[in-house]
Design a protein around this motif. Structure first.
Motif, PDB file in Angstrom:
ATOM      1  N   SER A 157       5.757  10.315  -6.107  1.00 14.27           N
ATOM      2  CA  SER A 157       6.997  10.556  -6.849  1.00 14.27           C
ATOM      3  C   SER A 157       6.712  10.932  -8.301  1.00 14.27           C
ATOM      4  O   SER A 157       7.367  11.823  -8.865  1.00 14.27           O
ATOM      5  N   THR A 158       5.713  10.272  -8.903  1.00 14.21           N
ATOM      6  CA  THR A 158       5.371  10.564 -10.297  1.00 14.21           C
ATOM      7  C   THR A 158       4.853  11.989 -10.451  1.00 14.21           C
ATOM      8  O   THR A 158       5.191  12.680 -11.417  1.00 14.21           O
ATOM      9  N   PHE A 194       0.832  -1.209   0.000  1.00 12.64           N
ATOM     10  CA  PHE A 194       0.000   0.000   0.000  1.00 12.64           C
ATOM     11  C   PHE A 194       0.868   1.261   0.000  1.00 12.64           C
ATOM     12  O   PHE A 194       0.616   2.215  -0.751  1.00 12.64           O
ATOM     13  N   ILE A 195       1.880   1.279   0.864  1.00  9.51           N
ATOM     14  CA  ILE A 195       2.742   2.459   0.983  1.00  9.51           C
ATOM     15  C   ILE A 195       3.517   2.692  -0.300  1.00  9.51           C
ATOM     16  O   ILE A 195       3.606   3.824  -0.797  1.00  9.51           O
ATOM     17  N   SER A 196       4.087   1.622  -0.877  1.00 11.35           N
ATOM     18  CA  SER A 196       4.875   1.765  -2.106  1.00 11.35           C
ATOM     19  C   SER A 196       4.018   2.240  -3.266  1.00 11.35           C
ATOM     20  O   SER A 196       4.457   3.061  -4.089  1.00 11.35           O
ATOM     21  N   GLY A 197       2.781   1.739  -3.360  1.00 13.46           N
ATOM     22  CA  GLY A 197       1.889   2.209  -4.410  1.00 13.46           C
ATOM     23  C   GLY A 197       1.599   3.686  -4.291  1.00 13.46           C
ATOM     24  O   GLY A 197       1.620   4.431  -5.282  1.00 13.46           O
ATOM     25  N   THR A 198       1.364   4.138  -3.061  1.00 18.81           N
ATOM     26  CA  THR A 198       1.053   5.550  -2.846  1.00 18.81           C
ATOM     27  C   THR A 198       2.269   6.433  -3.076  1.00 18.81           C
ATOM     28  O   THR A 198       2.168   7.510  -3.685  1.00 18.81           O
ATOM     29  N   THR A 199       3.459   5.995  -2.619  1.00 23.27           N
ATOM     30  CA  THR A 199       4.659   6.793  -2.854  1.00 23.27           C
ATOM     31  C   THR A 199       5.018   6.845  -4.337  1.00 23.27           C
ATOM     32  O   THR A 199       5.614   7.821  -4.795  1.00 23.27           O
ATOM     33  N   THR A 200       4.639   5.810  -5.090  1.00 26.58           N
ATOM     34  CA  THR A 200       4.875   5.837  -6.538  1.00 26.58           C
ATOM     35  C   THR A 200       4.075   6.967  -7.177  1.00 26.58           C
ATOM     36  O   THR A 200       4.580   7.687  -8.057  1.00 26.58           O
ATOM     37  N   ILE A 201       2.835   7.138  -6.739  1.00 23.66           N
ATOM     38  CA  ILE A 201       2.021   8.240  -7.262  1.00 23.66           C
ATOM     39  C   ILE A 201       2.629   9.583  -6.869  1.00 23.66           C
ATOM     40  O   ILE A 201       2.752  10.505  -7.688  1.00 23.66           O
ATOM     41  N   PRO A 209       6.506  16.907 -13.977  1.00 19.84           N
ATOM     42  CA  PRO A 209       6.813  18.311 -14.324  1.00 19.84           C
ATOM     43  C   PRO A 209       8.312  18.576 -14.429  1.00 19.84           C
ATOM     44  O   PRO A 209       8.746  19.343 -15.299  1.00 19.84           O
ATOM     45  N   LEU A 210       9.096  17.920 -13.559  1.00 20.11           N
ATOM     46  CA  LEU A 210      10.538  18.142 -13.601  1.00 20.11           C
ATOM     47  C   LEU A 210      11.145  17.609 -14.893  1.00 20.11           C
ATOM     48  O   LEU A 210      12.018  18.246 -15.506  1.00 20.11           O
ATOM     49  N   LEU A 211      10.685  16.441 -15.347  1.00 27.80           N
ATOM     50  CA  LEU A 211      11.184  15.884 -16.599  1.00 27.80           C
ATOM     51  C   LEU A 211      10.833  16.775 -17.794  1.00 27.80           C
ATOM     52  O   LEU A 211      11.610  16.901 -18.739  1.00 27.80           O
ATOM     53  N   LEU A 212       9.659  17.374 -17.742  1.00 28.80           N
ATOM     54  CA  LEU A 212       9.266  18.292 -18.814  1.00 28.80           C
ATOM     55  C   LEU A 212      10.139  19.546 -18.814  1.00 28.80           C
ATOM     56  O   LEU A 212      10.514  20.060 -19.870  1.00 28.80           O
ATOM     57  N   LEU A 256      12.576  13.105  -1.626  1.00 25.99           N
ATOM     58  CA  LEU A 256      12.203  13.708  -0.348  1.00 25.99           C
ATOM     59  C   LEU A 256      10.723  13.538  -0.028  1.00 25.99           C
ATOM     60  O   LEU A 256      10.372  13.183   1.110  1.00 25.99           O
ATOM     61  N   PRO A 257       9.799  13.787  -0.983  1.00 28.34           N
ATOM     62  CA  PRO A 257       8.377  13.546  -0.662  1.00 28.34           C
ATOM     63  C   PRO A 257       8.108  12.089  -0.296  1.00 28.34           C
ATOM     64  O   PRO A 257       7.306  11.803   0.596  1.00 28.34           O
ATOM     65  N   TYR A 258       8.780  11.148  -0.998  1.00 34.99           N
ATOM     66  CA  TYR A 258       8.631   9.726  -0.678  1.00 34.99           C
ATOM     67  C   TYR A 258       9.078   9.432   0.738  1.00 34.99           C
ATOM     68  O   TYR A 258       8.396   8.725   1.506  1.00 34.99           O
ATOM     69  N   MET A 259      10.210   9.985   1.151  1.00 40.82           N
ATOM     70  CA  MET A 259      10.729   9.738   2.487  1.00 40.82           C
ATOM     71  C   MET A 259       9.853  10.391   3.554  1.00 40.82           C
ATOM     72  O   MET A 259       9.580   9.788   4.604  1.00 40.82           O
ATOM     73  N   ALA A 260       9.398  11.622   3.279  1.00 40.05           N
ATOM     74  CA  ALA A 260       8.544  12.319   4.248  1.00 40.05           C
ATOM     75  C   ALA A 260       7.216  11.599   4.438  1.00 40.05           C
ATOM     76  O   ALA A 260       6.734  11.432   5.571  1.00 40.05           O
ATOM     77  N   TYR A 261       6.616  11.156   3.332  1.00 43.34           N
ATOM     78  CA  TYR A 261       5.342  10.443   3.434  1.00 43.34           C
ATOM     79  C   TYR A 261       5.512   9.126   4.196  1.00 43.34           C
ATOM     80  O   TYR A 261       4.696   8.794   5.069  1.00 43.34           O
TER      81      TYR A 261
END
Length: 305
Positions: A197-198, A188-195, A203-206, A223-228
């Motif tokens: 991070s995406t 559950f956590i990995s699925g949510t952190t994937t969203i 926007p950064l890739l663009l 950082l958002p992944y780690m904070a979440y």
């Protein structure tokens, strides 16, 4: 005496007129079982939504409900994991599961959607300005890694999920989750952190296309992944009777160790790719040595005029 159960036969759909809707059917239209509530007790079909399809129903109910599932499914699970993840995980493990997406399916679906988005944007691990000076071996390793990740996006999760679950069981013992429960929680956590991070990466890739210097900022998307993750682990420890400081120490410690596992896993995969490439083409190693060798003073000195 006839001992056969007298169940009312399921009404034929052909017998239902174009303007008629069997809202008050006495038997389930799917399996024929007698209806006593909104949902069939035998197969679970919703007896309130078995009427004839109309364009209005498709556009304003069936399609939005199928995509967002505001009351159950992947949309509901995502919303709960973003707003109250700790309580959601405790409730799921305690048995309140009917409204939620299954954790492994949740992770696989989100990973697939994320890869589609990233592929559409275009992931270029080596900016064009750096390719001339970068060893060919490094370029190929990064390209092969991205190809592997795009083809098998769940491969890294198969490697790190068990390790992350083991670390979490050890450091988050007061949550009283066993290994299997923590493994599903990590899905559950990995699925949510994937969203998460995406959302930050797209926007950064663009922007990198127009501002190549932003390439060095890609690591900040972790950082958002780690904070979440730290926030979720802190919520998992909420019922435990222990000082708040200890809860945060355990939560942050778990995130730090899991991040180390992620980095080691990524490096390990890239090392395997590197040795495979060198075995196929030994000249790549010589090119790597030449381009990474320290430059002499004469090469570093600027020409004097």
């Amino acid at each position: 005496m006839n001992t056969t159960a007298n169940l009312a036969p399921a009404p034929s759909l052909a017998a239902v007129g174009p303007d008629e809707a069997p809202h008050h059917a006495t038997a389930c239209l799917n399996c024929g079982t007698a209806i006593t509530d909104r949902y069939c007790a035998h197969c679970g079909q919703d007896a309130h939504h078995t009427h004839r399809f109309t364009l209005r129903f498709l556009l304003f109910h069936d399609l939005p409900h199928s995509i967002w599932h505001v009351d159950k499914g992947v949309g509901y699970t995502l919303r709960q994991m973003l707003t109250r993840p700790g309580a959601t995980l405790h409730e799921y493990m305690a048995g309140r599961r009917a409204q939620h997406f299954r954790p492994i399916t949740y992770l696989l679906l989100i990973t697939a959607v994320s890869m589609l988005l990233l592929s559409a944007v275009g992931i270029n691990p080596v900016p064009a300005a750096q390719q001339a000076e970068m060893p060919r071996l490094v370029q190929l390793v990064m390209e092969r890694y991205m190809q592997l990740y795009a083809k098998y996006p769940t491969l890294i999760y198969l490697i790190i999920l068990p390790a992350n679950a083991a670390l979490a069981v050890w450091l988050l013992r007061p949550s009283k989750f066993n290994f299997a429960e923590m493994l599903l929680s990590q899905a559950f956590i990995s699925g949510t952190t994937t969203i998460i991070s995406t959302v930050f990466m797209v926007p950064l890739l663009l922007l990198i296309r127009y501002f190549p210097a932003l390439q060095s900022w890609m690591m900040l998307t972790m950082l958002p992944y780690m904070a979440y993750s730290a926030w979720v682990f802190r919520q998992l420890l909420e019922p435990a009777r222990m000082p708040v400081e200890d809860k945060w120490v355990r939560s942050i410690g778990t995130v730090v160790l899991q991040t180390m596992v992620l980095v080691v896993s990524l490096i390990s995969v890239q090392i395997v790719i590197m040795f495979s490439l060198i075995r196929q083409d030994p000249s790549l190693l010589e090119d790597f040595r030449q381009k990474t060798a320290p430059k002499s003073r004469s090469e570093l000195a600027a020409p004097v005029r």
